[in-house]
Design a protein around this motif. Structure first.
Motif, short mmCIF file in Angstrom:
data_model
loop_
_atom_site.label_atom_id
_atom_site.label_comp_id
_atom_site.label_asym_id
_atom_site.label_seq_id
_atom_site.Cartn_x
_atom_site.Cartn_y
_atom_site.Cartn_z
N PHE A 60 2.25 3.51 10.06
CA PHE A 60 1.88 3.56 11.47
C PHE A 60 2.71 2.57 12.27
O PHE A 60 2.94 1.44 11.84
CB PHE A 60 0.39 3.21 11.57
CG PHE A 60 -0.09 2.90 12.95
CD1 PHE A 60 -0.36 3.92 13.85
CD2 PHE A 60 -0.31 1.59 13.35
CE1 PHE A 60 -0.83 3.63 15.12
CE2 PHE A 60 -0.78 1.29 14.62
CZ PHE A 60 -1.04 2.32 15.51
N LEU A 61 3.18 3.00 13.44
CA LEU A 61 3.89 2.11 14.35
C LEU A 61 2.95 1.77 15.50
O LEU A 61 2.55 2.65 16.27
CB LEU A 61 5.15 2.79 14.88
CG LEU A 61 6.08 1.91 15.72
CD1 LEU A 61 6.65 0.78 14.87
CD2 LEU A 61 7.21 2.75 16.32
N SER A 113 -7.40 7.26 -5.95
CA SER A 113 -7.65 7.02 -4.54
C SER A 113 -6.34 6.65 -3.85
O SER A 113 -5.62 5.77 -4.32
CB SER A 113 -8.68 5.90 -4.38
OG SER A 113 -8.86 5.58 -3.01
N VAL A 114 -6.06 7.31 -2.75
CA VAL A 114 -4.84 7.01 -2.00
C VAL A 114 -5.15 5.94 -0.96
O VAL A 114 -6.02 6.14 -0.10
CB VAL A 114 -4.29 8.28 -1.30
CG1 VAL A 114 -3.03 7.94 -0.51
CG2 VAL A 114 -3.99 9.36 -2.34
N PHE A 160 -1.57 6.84 5.71
CA PHE A 160 -0.15 6.85 6.02
C PHE A 160 0.25 8.24 6.53
O PHE A 160 -0.35 9.26 6.13
CB PHE A 160 0.69 6.51 4.79
CG PHE A 160 0.67 5.05 4.42
CD1 PHE A 160 1.65 4.19 4.91
CD2 PHE A 160 -0.32 4.54 3.60
CE1 PHE A 160 1.63 2.84 4.59
CE2 PHE A 160 -0.35 3.19 3.27
CZ PHE A 160 0.63 2.33 3.76
N HIS A 161 1.24 8.29 7.39
CA HIS A 161 1.76 9.58 7.82
C HIS A 161 2.50 10.22 6.65
O HIS A 161 3.33 9.57 6.00
CB HIS A 161 2.72 9.40 9.00
CG HIS A 161 2.07 8.83 10.22
ND1 HIS A 161 2.78 8.21 11.24
CD2 HIS A 161 0.78 8.78 10.60
CE1 HIS A 161 1.95 7.81 12.18
NE2 HIS A 161 0.73 8.13 11.81
N ALA A 200 0.82 -1.20 0.00
CA ALA A 200 0.00 0.00 0.00
C ALA A 200 0.86 1.26 0.00
O ALA A 200 0.52 2.26 -0.65
CB ALA A 200 -0.93 -0.01 1.21
N ALA A 201 2.00 1.22 0.73
CA ALA A 201 2.90 2.38 0.75
C ALA A 201 3.46 2.65 -0.64
O ALA A 201 3.55 3.80 -1.08
CB ALA A 201 4.03 2.14 1.75
#
Length: 342
Positions: free
Chosen positions: A323-324, A298-299, A309-310, A268-269
């Protein structure tokens, strides 16, 4: 050795793998990506990361994997291949790499045929038998990755995608086997193949793989099927062992589920990165200020927590990271530092 003793040994081996003792490392990384802007195509075309449906044939892939394993040369060059896989791609010694791949050509051909088979009937595992060929499957994965890197180094995008199809296809089929060990090996294979996708998307003129990544199955590896199948096999022969190690077994399964989710998060990243690359192509090479600025496609969200995601953009660079989870370790994080060529 008695059948019960064999069963005990096999089951403990599976548990050790499940709890991390034998697992291939699937850890987060920090990676700098320098991207050339490229729009998402209107359709995927020939850039699928799994063999297209139209290319599939009726047949069983398992015998072809057996042939691929038997055709492998000795391990003399394995350490050199692993070194090439960590080398900057433009520093590859092309002639030496070609020679190493030529020695593995029969194996590569067998795997390329195997991934186009509709069925892969792996032998059913039971707790009294040892799993065969896992080390050889890893050797095959190294060779396929090297093939992909050779194609990418020469900007041979069609050949690179064929190699990536082969790598992801093998991981997908191995992930459909009946044990957690095989599922974890498949996940690790898919994870390291993503590193070659990272190389691919940084090449000038490389097609945008957003749609190709979006159409990969999620979860890529069905860990629940492997857990269920393996638990039944072990329970039928070593009930006392299962009772004794029930808590550890459960903890191991949770760890395995987390590994699979981290791989899906990695896919996904990369899809997010390709969405960013497409935005840059439509906005004069500029990075988006936020992921919400991207409206052409679409993200995807992070599968580990269902949240975006950050992302932070600072001047000419941006940071995209996963994410952690609470109590998680930094090694579990994916972090991309992104810049764009103009």
């Amino acid at each position: 050795m008695s059948r019960r003793h064999k069963a005990f040994t096999a089951a403990v081996s599976v548990w050790l793998f499940a709890s991390g003792g034998l697992c291939l490392p699937v850890a987060g990384r920090e990676v700098s990506l320098t991207l050339w802007p490229q729009k998402v195509p209107s359709e995927m075309g020939s850039w699928s990361l799994l063999p297209p449906e139209a290319s599939l044939v009726d047949g069983d892939a398992a015998p072809l994997y057996e042939k691929a394993v038997k055709a492998l040369p000795d391990k003399t060059a394995d350490e050199q291949i692993r070194e090439w896989l960590t080398m900057p791609i433009d520093q590859l010694p092309i002639e030496q790499v070609e020679q190493a791949l030529t020695q593995r050509m029969e194996s590569l051909k067998c795997v390329a045929r195997a991934v186009k088979c509709r069925q892969c009937n792996w032998p059913q595992w039971d707790a009294a038998t040892e799993l065969a060929n896992l080390a050889e499957y890893r050797r095959l994965a190294f060779a396929i990755r090297l093939w992909a890197r050779l194609e990418i180094a020469g900007d041979g995008y069609e050949g690179a995608v064929l190699a990536l199809q082969t790598a992801f296809g093998m991981a997908r089929q191995l992930g459909q086997a009946s044990t957690v060990v095989q599922a974890m090996t498949a996940t690790a294979m898919g994870h390291v193949t993503c590193r070659e996708v990272e190389e691919f998307i940084q090449r000038q003129g490389a097609p945008n793989l957003y749609l190709s990544l979006a159409t990969l199955p999620r979860p890529f590896v069905d860990i629940e099927e492997a857990i269920d199948s393996e638990t039944k096999a072990v329970s039928s022969q070593v009930r006392l062992l299962k009772k004794r190690f029930e808590n550890q077994w459960r903890e191991g399964h949770e760890a395995e589920r987390a590994v699979v989710k981290r791989f899906d998060s990695g896919l996904a990243a990369l899809q997010c990165v390709e969405a960013i690359r497409s935005y840059a192509a439509s906005h004069g090479g500029q990075l988006p200020g936020t992921l919400g600025d991207i409206t052409e496609v679409s993200v995807p969200k992070n599968p580990t927590n269902g949240e975006p995601f950050h992302y932070a953009q600072t001047g000419a660079t941006a940071m995209l990271e996963s994410f952690l989870p609470p109590g998680g370790e930094e090694r579990e994080r994916i972090r991309y530092e992104i810049s764009v060529k103009r």
